[in-house]
Scaffold this motif. Sequence first.
Motif, short mmCIF file in Angstrom:
data_model
loop_
_atom_site.label_atom_id
_atom_site.label_comp_id
_atom_site.label_asym_id
_atom_site.label_seq_id
_atom_site.Cartn_x
_atom_site.Cartn_y
_atom_site.Cartn_z
N PHE A 1 0.74 -1.18 0.10
CA PHE A 1 -0.04 -0.05 -0.06
C PHE A 1 0.83 1.21 0.14
N GLY A 2 1.84 1.27 0.94
CA GLY A 2 2.97 2.35 1.01
C GLY A 2 3.49 2.66 -0.52
N LEU A 3 4.07 1.75 -1.04
CA LEU A 3 4.49 1.85 -2.60
C LEU A 3 3.72 2.30 -3.46
N ARG A 4 2.19 1.96 -3.41
CA ARG A 4 1.21 2.44 -4.38
C ARG A 4 1.04 3.75 -4.05
N LEU A 5 0.86 4.09 -2.87
CA LEU A 5 0.63 5.53 -2.51
C LEU A 5 1.60 6.50 -2.79
N LYS A 6 2.90 6.09 -2.72
CA LYS A 6 4.22 6.65 -2.98
C LYS A 6 4.25 7.21 -4.69
N GLY B 1 -8.53 -3.31 -4.61
CA GLY B 1 -7.56 -4.22 -3.66
C GLY B 1 -6.28 -4.47 -3.93
N LEU B 2 -5.42 -4.90 -3.24
CA LEU B 2 -4.03 -5.13 -3.50
C LEU B 2 -3.90 -6.87 -3.40
N GLU B 3 -2.93 -7.09 -4.44
CA GLU B 3 -2.53 -8.55 -4.50
C GLU B 3 -1.38 -8.90 -3.57
N ILE B 4 -1.47 -9.85 -2.93
CA ILE B 4 -0.49 -10.03 -1.86
C ILE B 4 0.13 -11.44 -1.89
#
Length: 553
Positions: free
Chosen positions: A179-184, A234-237
Amino acid sequence: MTLNEMVLQDLMFPTLVIATDGQKAFNSPFLELSDFEPSYILDSSLNQLVRVAPSKADGDPVDIDVILEQAKAQLSPIVFEGEIVDANFFPITCKISCCFAQSPQPHWKLQFHLISNKSVDVVTHLPNGWAFAYKAGHYFSDAKNMPNNLALLVVNIDNFATINYRYGFSVGDKYLTAFGLRLKEKARDLGLTVRFSNARFGVLVDKLGDRSAQQAKSEMLAFCEQLCQLSVTGLEIDKRYTIIKSLSLGLCIHEPDFDNHLQLELNADTAMLRAARFSHSSYELADSKRSEQFYNRKIIIDELPQAIENNLFELRYQPQYQLHDGRLIGFEALSRWQHSQQGHVSPILFIEVAEELGMHFEFDLMVVGNVCRQINYWIQLGLDPVRVSVNISFKTLEMSTFVHRVCQILRELKCPTKFLEFEITETSDAKNLETLSENIQALVDLGIRIAIDDFGTGYSSLSLIRGYYKSIDTLKLDRSLIEDITGNQTAKRFAQHIVDLGKVLDLTILAEGVETAEQKHLLNEMGCQYAQGYFFDRPLDIVATEKLLRAQR
């Protein structure tokens, strides 16, 4: 060989080379460490990039030019401690090696060995709250530093804890990182992306200075809308889970009358909490007015760790009496904090903040140590101490090292355990019931009495009694159950049942919050043994407490 060719040979440590004519070269590790744009490094003086630590704790900073001159005069490198001031104006502590050479042209070579960088989040590797505070603080330190259209967006992942519970903490950490990488990535044209804490992120918007105020606001609101839409996918993990979480966003745009960055953060947080009322991703624009409640809380959050470390709390002692003859049987130790700016800080607030920050353990042990010292001092004065009750958070009591630390305090201070009682309350949030049970029994084995505080206010207290009544000595009847016992038959019968429960379990009952003679008389008739409250005494300072002890001899 040019300076650039030479510096590229050093790929292991951040390296900066500066020629005597002012030219500079640096390698990619130095660029990553400082996070500056290359043009800024080339255009800045060395004093703007590097600081030398003072030789003494209270000494003045050493000018880097002094180090350079010393390096010229000796063959071996000079090693000193200093700081790189990074792009967020945060000082990164390093050991710095400096040497001088004549080839390919006269130059100094500085290599940086990182000691610590508290501005990086250990989970996501994003800048953290320290980085935000230093960068935003720099903007507020001088009006000339303030960029146009400065703003803060706070982004909170709703109900993040359910990821840890369902998939495990490892997946939770991977989600936060993704999530942090996506937001950045999405915010790269707006400003600095940080992880404040847990599931709370932020974007310090400082790159829209060339827009009009209205244009900048429109772009920021459009960005909020974009994030809300992205959360739906969503995010795939680990290619195993696709996790969908809603977001709560709060945006605060800088106002001319803001004094510091705290107002920016607090107003954005307040807006974020308004957005969190909805069951779907949503954002709110902050009111320009400062929220005094959140501002005061933020001050307490920032200063509580230092207050605990420096033991800035004072104790007040509320007397406890035997009802049938008025004999003093004990005190409840109550912590008080007189803040230099905020004045009296509510115990409810600082205890709540201590638990939020995870500092309840240090706080509770600090109070236990202070009470033990006070008991020993009374013994030295020739007074006859009575039992002193100390409130212990359940979060502290379930920690595996708690009893060990209590034993250390008892050994160091040589305090007789017969004068100690630990009051415990809610169990609803307890996570480690096995350790909790073992710790309660271990405290009993040490000779410390156990009391249940605020009894009668919730199911958790009844659950505690059922599980641990053989280790418990006292039930403290909550003040809310005492208020109406003289005028309300239902309240009277309820209190009577609790007193009777105490008799069945062979526990003593102490009533809290007794304020009238009628309440005292009725409780005595019911068979309640002990009481405390304003009818007897308010919490006493140390002088009044010792006066009472002398009077009871």
